[in-house]
Scaffold this motif. Structure first.
Motif, short mmCIF file in Angstrom:
data_model
loop_
_atom_site.label_atom_id
_atom_site.label_comp_id
_atom_site.label_asym_id
_atom_site.label_seq_id
_atom_site.Cartn_x
_atom_site.Cartn_y
_atom_site.Cartn_z
N GLY A 361 0.72 -1.26 0.03
CA GLY A 361 -0.04 0.09 -0.15
C GLY A 361 0.77 1.06 0.01
N GLN A 362 0.18 2.60 -0.16
CA GLN A 362 0.64 3.48 -0.30
C GLN A 362 1.56 4.14 1.22
OE1 GLN A 362 0.70 6.74 -2.26
NE2 GLN A 362 0.39 4.85 -3.81
N THR A 363 2.47 4.85 1.17
CA THR A 363 3.00 5.32 2.41
C THR A 363 1.86 5.92 3.43
OG1 THR A 363 4.65 6.76 3.42
CG2 THR A 363 3.65 7.51 1.27
N GLY A 364 2.01 5.50 4.79
CA GLY A 364 1.03 5.90 5.62
C GLY A 364 -0.14 5.23 5.64
N SER A 365 -0.22 4.04 4.81
CA SER A 365 -1.79 3.56 4.49
C SER A 365 -2.12 2.26 5.88
CB SER A 365 -1.83 2.96 3.25
OG SER A 365 -0.90 1.85 3.08
N GLY A 366 -0.82 2.13 6.47
CA GLY A 366 -1.13 1.30 7.76
C GLY A 366 -0.70 -0.13 7.38
N LYS A 367 0.39 -0.15 6.62
CA LYS A 367 1.08 -1.64 6.52
C LYS A 367 1.91 -2.02 7.90
CE LYS A 367 3.51 0.03 3.15
NZ LYS A 367 2.99 1.34 2.86
N THR A 368 2.73 -1.18 8.38
CA THR A 368 3.56 -1.49 9.59
C THR A 368 2.51 -1.64 10.52
OG1 THR A 368 5.53 -0.45 8.65
CG2 THR A 368 5.22 -1.07 10.88
N TYR A 369 1.28 -0.80 10.67
CA TYR A 369 0.42 -1.01 11.75
C TYR A 369 -0.19 -2.18 11.73
CZ TYR A 369 -3.95 0.54 14.34
OH TYR A 369 -4.74 0.73 15.22
N THR A 370 -0.41 -2.79 10.80
CA THR A 370 -1.17 -4.09 10.48
C THR A 370 -0.39 -5.12 10.69
OG1 THR A 370 -2.95 -2.93 8.73
CG2 THR A 370 -2.62 -5.34 8.71
N LYS A 466 3.71 11.50 3.91
CA LYS A 466 2.47 11.11 4.80
C LYS A 466 2.79 10.46 5.93
CE LYS A 466 -0.41 11.52 0.92
NZ LYS A 466 0.00 11.15 -0.12
N ASN A 467 4.05 10.05 6.14
CA ASN A 467 4.21 9.30 7.22
C ASN A 467 5.41 10.02 7.87
OD1 ASN A 467 4.34 7.49 9.27
ND2 ASN A 467 4.52 5.50 8.05
N TYR A 468 5.42 10.09 9.06
CA TYR A 468 6.50 10.69 10.23
C TYR A 468 7.72 9.68 10.07
CZ TYR A 468 9.53 12.54 13.61
OH TYR A 468 10.68 13.36 14.33
N SER A 469 7.15 8.49 10.37
CA SER A 469 8.11 7.56 10.56
C SER A 469 7.95 6.17 9.66
CB SER A 469 7.95 6.92 11.98
OG SER A 469 8.99 5.76 12.20
N SER A 470 8.47 6.45 8.43
CA SER A 470 7.97 5.50 7.31
C SER A 470 8.95 4.59 7.09
CB SER A 470 7.95 6.35 5.92
OG SER A 470 7.79 5.75 4.91
N SER A 471 8.66 3.17 6.63
CA SER A 471 9.75 2.16 6.41
C SER A 471 10.11 2.40 5.06
CB SER A 471 8.92 0.83 6.54
OG SER A 471 7.91 0.96 7.55
N LEU A 504 6.08 -4.52 3.03
CA LEU A 504 6.78 -3.91 2.02
C LEU A 504 6.80 -2.30 2.45
CD1 LEU A 504 4.76 -5.37 -0.95
CD2 LEU A 504 7.24 -5.88 -0.44
N ALA A 505 8.14 -1.66 1.67
CA ALA A 505 8.00 -0.25 1.87
C ALA A 505 6.82 0.36 1.18
CB ALA A 505 9.19 0.22 1.23
N GLY A 506 6.55 1.76 1.54
CA GLY A 506 5.32 2.26 0.86
C GLY A 506 5.55 2.91 -0.35
N SER A 507 4.49 2.65 -1.36
CA SER A 507 4.84 3.50 -2.58
C SER A 507 4.52 4.99 -2.67
CB SER A 507 3.85 2.77 -3.52
OG SER A 507 2.47 2.97 -3.30
#
Ligand code: ATP
Length: 654
Positions: A361-370, A466-471, A504-507
């Motif tokens: 998913g996009q950066t900040g869409s909740g991948k790491t959260y999930t 979109k994400n302060y702490s992005s992977s 995955l890293a966010g697009s």
């Protein structure tokens, strides 16, 4: 239920009164017997008009009133020619002692019966719950099966996977299950009816018993010893009857519980098997969409969720478009809800299947959260199940790598990219070309948590729009599980599987990037390589371009032999980016894979020979590196195949 106090208290008080009248204790009998003698002699104070007790004394007045209840008996005694009235007192005393004992017995029986009735009612409640749970599961299965059938009919490719005859078998099995539930319900109804009847008998017998005794007491006359014995033996019969009833109820309860337990187990096993078959029927590639709530109170965009498998969007040109998934989670769905569905898929891990879960998913869409929540809950469940089913006869090994700018880094080490990783197609030695990453041997869930803590610190992150702490890298956390069990026949069955979580890293749109162009380009190339692979697989092309990127290369083995779940995450407030993500779902649904390999091996210790479990494939070809316990030939593994057996923790460098 009768109020026992109602009949027992009057009985007791009458008993006390009788005792009071018949006893020889000083406050009662001495005066009265004196008066009786005097009366006989014609010198009683009553006959001479004088009394030796003041009528104004209220206590004494009460005593006299209560003893007047028994006055008819004393009239008889007075008028009786029998020279020994004390004999009757003795008989009454004895009779009352018997009644009292019977009373105690009845009270104890009443209590036991009440307890048994309460137990039976609790059992009934439990049974009701179980049967409604089973009904619910069956209805859910039926629904899923129906919608699956519908989807299978829509897709030509899927038609080939699940033949109508297979669906027919499921339908029959579900119908059988329903019949079983109905039978169980009938049995329960019968048991409940019996319970009601025994309750009614109990009430009737208690109240008739009460009435009979009341009558006996009121008619009680000091007739004779045989009379007393007759009454006592009648009560004994009644007590014996109640005792028998109590014993029957206890037997009834025990057998009912045993039937219920075995039927429940049968039903649960069948439901579990059907669920697994259903999961398999949906194909090896599954696609979920998780929509996250908007940040900063942004309005929801024109994304409408239709049921739990479809979303509809209205694009810029006001055109409607719908996207199908195996499951859609609305923004309100929390991690536990998402895990509920994942846990069903996880069941096949311990059956010997390899599972890969990717968050896309996009950066900040909740991948790491999930993913971090799913990973945690999944490993907790896996360790729980392993400990329950295998005791300590299992091993779990963990590896963690990140792919950054198309290079593989071991997150236990990080400094240098792994050498020769460009050739590797597997995280584990299940193929000749596997990564030489470090392995943590995990004996329990706590060891897993410590491992995650360690590797997360090493993962690359940065700040995106979109994400302060992005992977900024793709993280692959993989666990290889080996478990052995000795069967009743003496054979040892070894199951080996692995589960890999890929965050995955966010697009990100290149327009939004200033100084991270190389990194962002690499991420976007990886993500589009995944799309290309999926497209080729969907078209059943001969050549699938796994080798294009390091990320896709590591997906090669897993995609061909295991089950893959894509969790697409999207922000419900971001229409355009969400649509990009959702397109992956369409590609995934076109992939129809062959049956995944199940890694289960049965070995007979006595002969040294091995036998594969029906339907299973042999373990993947053996590597010459680091597989001391594995044998060649038919690809059979002696147990355990790799690492420790779940008892010690330590890192094994490879
Ligand atoms: N479903 C959700 N409910 C509530 N908060 C969420 C949800 N999903 C994500 N968040 C929050 O949004 C923020 C970004 O989420 P997260 O880091 O998981 O995104 P990501 O997709 O991994 O991004 P990137 O690709 O940039 O790493 C986090 O603060 C996270 O807590």
């Amino acid at each position: 239920m009768p109020d026992k106090k109602k009949f027992q208290l009057p009985l007791q008080s009458r008993y006390d009164k009788l005792r009071y009248r018949s006893s020889t204790s000083p406050p009662v009998s001495s005066n009265q017997e004196e008066n009786m003698t005097k009366e006989k002699e014609g010198t009683s104070p009553a006959t001479v008009g004088t009394r030796n007790v003041s009528p104004k004394d209220p206590d004494e007045h009460m005593e006299k009133r209560s003893s007047s209840i028994l006055s008819p008996m004393f009239d008889i005694l007075k008028k009786s020619r029998s020279p020994k009235p004390e004999n009757y007192k003795g008989a009454i005393e004895e009779l009352w002692n018997k009644f009292r004992t019977q009373d105690d017995n009845l009270r104890a029986l009443n209590n036991t019966l009440d307890q048994q009735i309460a137990e039976k009612e609790a059992l009934q409640k439990k049974v009701d719950e179980n049967s409604s749970m089973a009904q619910e599961s069956i209805a859910k299965l039926q629904n899923e099966l129906e919608s699956n059938n519908q989807r299978l009919q829509e897709s030509e490719a899927s038609k080939a996977v699940a033949s109508p005859s297979r669906n027919e078998i499921w339908r029959k099995e579900i119908a059988n299950l329903r019949l079983k539930v109905l039978e169980l319900e009938k049995k329960l109804k019968k048991a409940y009816r019996q319970l009601e009847e025994s309750k009614a008998t109990k009430v009737a017998s208690s109240s008739s018993h009460d009435a009979a005794r009341r009558e006996e007491i009121s008619n009680l006359r000091p007739k004779s010893e045989p009379q007393a014995e007759k009454i006592a033996s009648e009560h004994e019969e009644e007590v014996a009857k109640l005792q028998e009833e109590r014993d029957n109820l206890a037997i009834d309860n025990t057998s009912l519980e045993a039937i219920l337990a075995s039927e429940k187990k049968d039903m649960m096993d069948q439901i579990k098997r059907l669920k697994l078959e259903l999961i398999e029927s949906k194909g090896n590639f599954r696609s979920w969409l998780r929509l996250r709530p908007p940040q900063n109170d942004l309005p929801r965009q024109a994304i409408t969720i239709r049921g739990d498998q479809q979303v509809e969007v209205i694009d810029r040109n006001r055109n409607k478009k719908s996207y199908d998934f195996d499951r859609v989670f609305a923004p309100e769905a929390d991690n536990t809800t998402v895990f509920h569905d994942l846990s069903e898929i996880l069941e096949s891990t311990l059956q010997g299947y390899d599972i890969t879960v990717l968050a896309y998913g996009q950066t900040g869409s909740g991948k790491t959260y999930t993913m971090s929540a799913m990973l945690n809950m999944a490993l907790e469940q896996i360790f729980r199940e392993l400990e329950k089913s295998y005791g300590t006869d299992f091993s779990v090994n963990g590896r963690c790598i990140e792919i950054y700018n198309d290079k593989v880094y071991d997150l236990f080490v990080t400094a240098q990219p792994l050498k020769a990783s460009g050739l590797c197609t597997s995280m584990w030695p299940t193929s000749d070309r596997y990564l030489s990453a470090q392995t943590d041997s995990l004996s329990n869930f706590q060891a897993f948590q410590e491992m995650v803590e360690k590797v997360e610190k090493n993962r690359r992150s940065g700040q995106t729009e979109k994400n302060y702490s992005s992977s900024r890298s793709h993280m692959l956390l993989s666990f290889q599980i080996t478990a052995s069990k000795e069967e009743a026949s003496g054979a040892v069955t070894t199951t080996r599987s692995s589960i890999t979580f890929i965050d995955l890293a966010g697009s990100e749109s290149m327009k939004e990037v200033e100084d991270r162009t190389e990194e962002t380009q690499a991420i976007n190339s990886d993500l589009s390589a995944i799309k290309t692979v999926l497209t080729s697989m969907g078209k059943k092309e001969k050549y699938i371009p796994f080798k294009n990127r390091q990320l896709t290369r590591l997906l090669d083995d897993r995609s061909n032999k295991g089950k893959v779940l894509f969790i697409q995450t999207a922000n419900i407030a971001e229409l355009e980016q969400s649509v990009h993500t959702m397109e992956i779902g369409g590609l995934v649904s076109k992939v129809t894979q062959k049956k995944p390999a199940k890694n289960v091996v049965t070995e007979f210790a006595a002969t040294g020979g091995s036998e594969e479990v029906p339907q299973s494939k042999p373990l993947t070809g053996c590597s010459t590196r680091g597989r001391g316990t594995e044998r060649g030939g038919r690809g059979i593994t002696s147990r355990p195949s790799t690492g420790s057996r779940g008892t010690s923790r330590g890192r094994t460098g490879k």
